[in-house]
Enzyme design. Sequence first.
Site, PDB file in Angstrom:
ATOM      1  N   HIS A  49      -4.046  -4.587  -0.051  1.00 37.46           N
ATOM      2  CA  HIS A  49      -3.756  -5.117   1.487  1.00 37.46           C
ATOM      3  C   HIS A  49      -3.872  -6.674   1.451  1.00 37.46           C
ATOM      4  CE1 HIS A  49      -3.326  -1.514   3.481  1.00 37.46           C
ATOM      5  NE2 HIS A  49      -4.424  -0.949   2.778  1.00 37.46           N
ATOM      6  N   GLU A 100      -2.858  -8.633   3.502  1.00 35.48           N
ATOM      7  CA  GLU A 100      -3.201  -9.126   5.170  1.00 35.48           C
ATOM      8  C   GLU A 100      -4.548  -9.012   5.511  1.00 35.48           C
ATOM      9  OE1 GLU A 100      -1.827  -6.172   4.012  1.00 35.48           O
ATOM     10  OE2 GLU A 100      -2.464  -4.383   5.344  1.00 35.48           O
ATOM     11  N   CYS A 137       0.876  -1.199  -0.035  1.00 35.07           N
ATOM     12  CA  CYS A 137       0.001   0.002   0.040  1.00 35.07           C
ATOM     13  C   CYS A 137       0.795   1.190  -0.063  1.00 35.07           C
ATOM     14  CB  CYS A 137      -1.042   0.070   1.238  1.00 35.07           C
ATOM     15  SG  CYS A 137      -2.383   1.349   0.880  1.00 35.07           S
TER      16      CYS A 137
END
Lengths: 194, 251
Positions: A175, A177, A76
Amino acid sequence: MIAVIKYNAGNIRSVAFALERLNIDFVITDNHEEIKKADKVIFPGVGEASTTMDYLKACKLDKVIKDLKQPVLGICLGMQLMCAHSEENNTPCLGIFYESVKLFIPKNKEKVPHMGWNSLSLSNSWIDSSIQEQFVYFVHSYYVPVNSHSAAITNYIQPFSSAMKKDNFYAVQFHPEKSAAVGEKVLLSFLNLS
Amino acid sequence: MLTKRIIPCLDIKDGRTVKGINFINIRDAGDPVELGATYAQQGADELVFLDISATNENRKTFVELVKDIAAHVNIPFTVGGGISSVADVAPLLEAGADKVSINSAAVKSPQLIDELSKAFGSQFVVLAIDARKIGNQWTVHTHGGSKPTERKLFSWAKEGQERGAGEILFTSMNHDGTRQGFAIDPLSKLHELLSIPVIASGGAGNPQHFLEAFLMGKADAALAASLFHFGELTIPDLKSYLKSNGVTIRI
């Protein structure tokens, strides 16, 4: 050992939790030697470009990151800071990629930030090809235009770089994650690089 | 293409998931961490956790719960309930929350929206608005929908955007708990008025209601609670219905 660079960015804990879910050993650190010695480095980021660049410069992490030789993954804002410049408060960045980061300008009442799940078109990518055209989670108002280092392209307002690679530097705008099972495959694509 | 989002909402009291029917009765629907992880696995796009018993005493318990959620849930999630200052928000974000939602405290002191968006970024700030249509006016209510205010839905949503909110979560109290569908007209007006995403909330009873919220209400996301919690509608079934009806959705 994987080093996650510790600085004034917002999603470090989220990245740490994702690595824990994958049973990966890692250390969160801003220690220069520890970062340089790591097998791989993750450079996360949520926040604003100029204040994070100021912080990186103040603790001399800017030079450390640029000079790393092992695989490095920018996430990001981490990806945007790897570029030459950002329109976000007219900020000179690390210059690993030559591109300039631009603000999304809506053409047809599209909302900014680009927030939510969008698909990846992979081309000659370091990312697991099994996730071609699958969805990942984005939150960003600035984007990197499509360029010769693009490894995945996503469409929002116009096509932009959702992943990149140059030498030992890897980067994703989304993202991983927070992108469920698809995001885990992206992280593993990086973590399994030999 | 950017997809429409489906968001299960989990109301939390004393560490357990509950859902008020029309904001009054409360039924127990399970462990929030397990329920959240299950929804993520089933294809939920985001989750919302609202601490409906928020008091200073159990604030710490909620932060611990947020850490537990962040450790086990691999999709973005918003937390809210009783947030009234930057100091309330910092531990929640540090615990791993992706966004916070604010409601009554923002009505009381709108400056809170500016402060939070400056401190953490607009994308972290969801302005939740509970409104009830009284006569021809959508009147904003606070304190779980119990207190009417002087504010009106559309001007308040616009002000929230100008102050730096990143999303609007609009709950129609006329529709909430009725299972008769979302409030389509005010949703489409919010879409026209705003440049930030709008989450539809209140009234979901079947898949067609979600389709209407997206196609007619132009909502960016739709939220529901008890419909999902009691297994009356599963997320995979909802998403395949929406996809087959032309909605861009993540399967």
